[in-house]
Write an enzyme that holds these catalytic residues in place. Structure first.
Site, mmCIF file in Angstrom:
data_model
loop_
_atom_site.group_PDB
_atom_site.id
_atom_site.type_symbol
_atom_site.label_atom_id
_atom_site.label_comp_id
_atom_site.label_asym_id
_atom_site.label_seq_id
_atom_site.Cartn_x
_atom_site.Cartn_y
_atom_site.Cartn_z
ATOM 1 N N GLY A 1 0.835 -1.203 0.000
ATOM 2 C CA GLY A 1 0.000 0.000 0.000
ATOM 3 C C GLY A 1 0.861 1.241 0.000
ATOM 4 N N GLY B 1 7.592 0.958 10.203
ATOM 5 C CA GLY B 1 7.245 0.845 8.787
ATOM 6 C C GLY B 1 7.761 1.955 7.889
ATOM 7 N N GLU B 2 7.972 3.137 8.449
ATOM 8 C CA GLU B 2 8.281 4.270 7.575
ATOM 9 C C GLU B 2 9.649 4.891 7.800
ATOM 10 O OE1 GLU B 2 4.372 6.702 6.735
ATOM 11 O OE2 GLU B 2 4.219 5.695 8.676
#
Lengths: 168, 689
Positions: free
Chosen positions: B233, B654-655
């Site tokens: 995503g 995650g980032e």
């Protein structure tokens, strides 16, 4: 809204042919324009092979045809009558993962998993090609399979390890 | 501090077998009886209206069931609402951006739908579009960014800059980027009377459910959304986009289940992008290299009809101890689709500018870039003086420097060669805020001792199926093999959008708390089957400033004759609190670093500014890194205990991997060549001297 009286086929009409997929024979009666990818996914419900771009730029649709990696979105099903098609669904035997599949799991060579079937099949073809596999060769060969999750480092490790296990 | 010694173990993903055998089913892999296939027809202009649309030839195609256009589409609510964007649901004849949906074709077989889509005759009334920030006639300052004022000032930056011993004043630009997850968005919509079931590839099943309820003006209880597996995503599956509602509309029109997947070119239109940014950094430092003032101005674009803010300057407020500061955000409206959150929105683009400027400052002063960061280290939050809940950035710098071989770096650009190639190293700081959102989970033990964790969260490849099982396994003393996670279903307890690196903190906390509660009840003599549920909300008080931190390093070799940059090695060292699974966390870090490589060297969406049409709408022309584009990639976990951020000390991974990565590479290119590229991506043409 539909105009049944005027329906006409666009194109040359259906073709009858047999495909060998995962060591089984399947009879097809479909238009020649159906890609191998859509034949596998929509007609045979073999949805393990993925559609990432449908235009040959990502590798997610990679299957093996007579052990060669092929982009199934860029080829027509009818062209492979008589050939042996291998998809991801065929690798597991009696509940046991293929060594390359096992290597991918252990090395965490995927995240979302969408590119994974294509990666694994391309990796198996590379492992069987008997080329000397160093990391540069692996990276180059596997560059036709895009992984947007960026699992490349683990993919290289998995391919190296999976190839070794396949030789044993 | 909660002792969870086994959590963190590098266990294989529990969904690994499903993914490597092709048995994991993504949205487009389901085929209910009577399934019909839909294809969206998209505009070939960026601004104007559909003047004439004739579906006759399309309808004559074999297998074509219906063509839905603005003339016959059901009336639905497409307007923006709250945080939801405006949708293009064939409610009028206007065209607002390149490749906007203008029709939907529904047919028996996918190739019949694709063929028929090309046979719809459309004539447009064209208006002149604007796709370039510099040509925008509508620039403005947004009202707020996430509830805060868009512009912020600390101290007196103008005076401090004027009297600074060292100044760097530069403009940095990042291009439009498209997320391009490997799985194109896909939706399967089925009606059963007045109930709607949707399989969707989404980061937020709850938002999809709410949005559809608004679109169709129906009770949310009659909608179920499922997303057990989704193929990436990175932010573009965080919003609820037009195709989801169009699939449901098509399904209602033809009274059959409808599967609708976007084509790869359609991934460049209606599902968001990272907007272009034009950022100016003005740094002033004293003779010891201590920053006295930073002014960071950001100009980015949004669409004509919705507002999205790429918050590139927010990172500057938190990262260094700077007494005087101004950050501003300005938007330019363009005739493009609405941008959206893209992996580390704000931090990715902002860190490129900030960390490049700091690198330039380090050469101005004659200081090692790491030393410059250390001299400006913030021990407390520089905005409000709050202590950090935990921060091990110094350890990240040290570890990363060691692993890349920083001691071999020469300060003088262009002074290291390997054969013909110029060699250079660069570094940058990384950070990402650590948030927690409300979430619910049920942990259930069956009579035979098996455990099920239930939460309506998502797994984007982030490891949700595994890490929450590990938590429950740990607390309840049940082997991991006997624990299973159920997620991705709005019938399950509600969990937040999987975005902002919040999921592990949000869902992990309530899974942990439910597991602890369940264990207490079992110890008290209650018998399985038994389940505990926790509905968790983060506390309102925030006495601590909560962030992950990291250090990014890169070594490049540049061909001086061809301008080709070979990325030899990237090292990232990150401190993000408790790590739930070392194997999957490392994968997340590496994945972010690969995104940073793409940002630095490959990715750019190009528009034809005469027509505002995207020219690079495929993966052959929009380049993302492939395996051979990368050299050695190493990500290191710096141990960190955090007693304040949440009950399990988890911050999210995650980032942060992308933050600073592009700057580290750009700084390495400068160190190798003496050429400073301030406009991404770094391509050979920019390096030709």
């Amino acid at each position: 809204m539909s105009m049944l009286a005027q329906r006409k086929a666009i194109g040359p009409g259906r073709s009858r042919f047999t495909l060998q997929v995962n060591e089984r024979s399947y009879e097809f009666d479909i238009e020649p324009r159906v890609t191998l990818l859509d034949a596998l996914r929509d007609r045979l419900q073999l949805t393990g092979t993925k559609k990432g771009c449908d235009q040959g730029t990502c590798g997610a649709c990679t299957v093996l045809v007579d052990n060669r990696p092929v982009l199934s979105c860029l080829t027509l099903a009818v062209m492979h009558a008589g050939a042996r098609v291998t998809t991801i669904e065929c690798l597991e035997r009696d509940g046991k993962l293929h060594p390359m599949q096992q290597a991918f799991v252990e090395h965490d060579a995927f995240q979302c998993g969408y590119c994974t079937p294509g990666q694994i099949l391309n990796a198996i073809a590379l492992a069987k090609s008997e080329r000397d596999l160093d990391d540069d060769v692996i990276r180059e060969h596997m560059s036709g399979n895009i992984c947007r999750c960026g699992a490349y480092a683990n993919i290289v490790a998995a391919v190296r390890d999976g190839a070794r296990r396949m030789r044993e | 501090m909660t002792a969870l010694p086994l959590v963190g173990a590098p266990r294989d993903r529990l969904d690994g077998r499903a993914k490597v055998t092709g048995t994991a089913r993504y949205a487009a892999d389901f085929a209910p009886a009577r399934l019909a296939n839909a294809v969206i027809v998209t505009s070939t202009i960026a601004r104007g209206r559909v003047a004439r649309l004739d579906p006759t030839r399309a309808l004559a195609g074999e297998g074509v069931i219906a063509v839905m256009t603005h003339r016959n589409a059901p009336k639905v609510r497409a307007e923006a609402s709250g945080l939801f964007y405006e949708l293009m649901l064939l409610q009028d004849d206007r065209v607002r951006y390149d490749r906007q949906p203008v029709a939907v074709v529904i047919a028996e077989a996918i190739e019949q739908a694709v063929e028929a889509a090309a046979l719809i005759d459309i004539d447009y009334e064209r208006e002149v579009p604007v796709s370039c920030i510099e040509d925008s006639r509508d620039r403005y300052t947004p009202e707020d960014i996430f509830g805060d004022p868009p512009d912020a000032t600390r101290g007196d930056p103008d005076s401090a800059l004027a009297s600074a011993r060292f100044r760097v004043r530069q403009t940095y630009t990042t291009p439009v980027e498209h997320h391009n997850p490997m799985e194109p968005h896909a939706t399967l919509a089925q009606w059963d009377g007045d109930r709607l079931t949707v399989h969707d590839s989404t980061q937020g099943i709850t938002n999809v459910r709410r949005r559809l309820a608004e679109v169709f003006e129906m009770p949310v209880e009659r909608i179920r959304v499922l997303s057990p597996y989704m193929g990436g995503g990175f932010g573009c599956k965080g919003g609820v986009w037009s195709h989801v509602a169009l699939a449901a509309m098509a399904s209602r029109l033809v009274e059959r289940p409808v599967k609708l997947a976007l084509s790869r070119p359609q991934m460049f239109s209606s599902v968001g992008h990272r907007p272009r940014t034009i950022q100016t950094l003005d740094l002033g430092a004293d003779r010891d290299g201590k920053l006295q003032a930073v002014v960071h101005r950001v100009l980015a674009h949004t669409s004509e009809f919705d507002e999205f803010i790429e918050s590139s300057a927010l990172i500057t407020k938190v990262l260094y101890a700077v007494p005087n500061m101004r950050t501003t955000h300005e938007l330019a409206r363009l005739n493009v689709a609405t941008p959206t959150y893209t992996r580390a929105p704000g931090e990715s683009s902002g860190s490129f500018a900030l960390e490049s400027a700091l690198d330039e400052l380090s050469y101005e002063i004659g200081l090692d870039p790491i030393e410059l960061r250390l001299r400006n280290y913030a021990d407390v939050d520089p905005e409000d003086g709050r202590p950090f809940s935990s921060k091990h950035l110094r350890e990240c710098y040290a570890l990363g420097a060691e692993k890349i071989g920083w001691s071999a770096r020469r300060a003088k650009p262009g002074s290291v060669r390997k054969g013909r190639m110029l060699v250079g190293m660069g570094m940058a700081t990384a950070t990402y805020p650590a948030f927690r959102w409300p979430a619910s989970a049920i942990v259930r033990m069956e009579k035979d001792g098996r455990v099920i964790v239930r939460s309506g969260t998502q797994d984007l490849g982030t490891g949700s199926y595994t890490v929450y099982a590990q938590l429950a396994s740990e607390v309840l003393g049940v082997p991991l093999e006997r624990v299973r996670v159920e997620l991705g279903d709005t019938d399950l307890p509600q969990a937040p959008l999987s975005a902002g690196s919040v999921t592990a903190a949000s869902v992990g906390t309530v899974v942990y708390q439910a597991s602890v509660d369940l264990r207490k009840r079992l110890e008290r003599g209650e018998k399985a089957p038994l389940e505990s549920r926790v509905d968790g909300k983060p506390p309102k008080d925030e006495p601590y400033s909560t962030h992950s931190f990291g250090a990014q390093f890169a070594r490049v070799e540049v061909d001086p004759d061809l301008g080709l940059v070979r990325l030899q090695k990237m090292v990232g060292a990150f401190a993000a609190g408790r790590i739930l699974n070392r194997k999957t966390a490392r994968s997340q870090y590496l994945g972010g670093m690969v995104w940073g490589a793409g940002m630095a060297l490959h990715e750019i969406t190009r528009f034809d500014d005469r027509t505002a049409r995207i020219m690079t709408a495929n993966l052959g022309e929009y380049l993302v890194p492939v395996n051979a584009d990368l050299g050695e990639m190493e990500a290191y976990i710096v141990e960190e205990e955090d007693e304040h951020v949440n009950p399990i000390g988890v911050k999210g991974v995650g980032e942060i991997g992308i933050v600073g990565a592009a700057a580290a590479i750009a700084n390495a290119v400068y160190n190798a060549t003496g050429i400073r590229i301030r406009d991404l991506p770094i391509t050979p043409e920019k390096l030709f001297v």
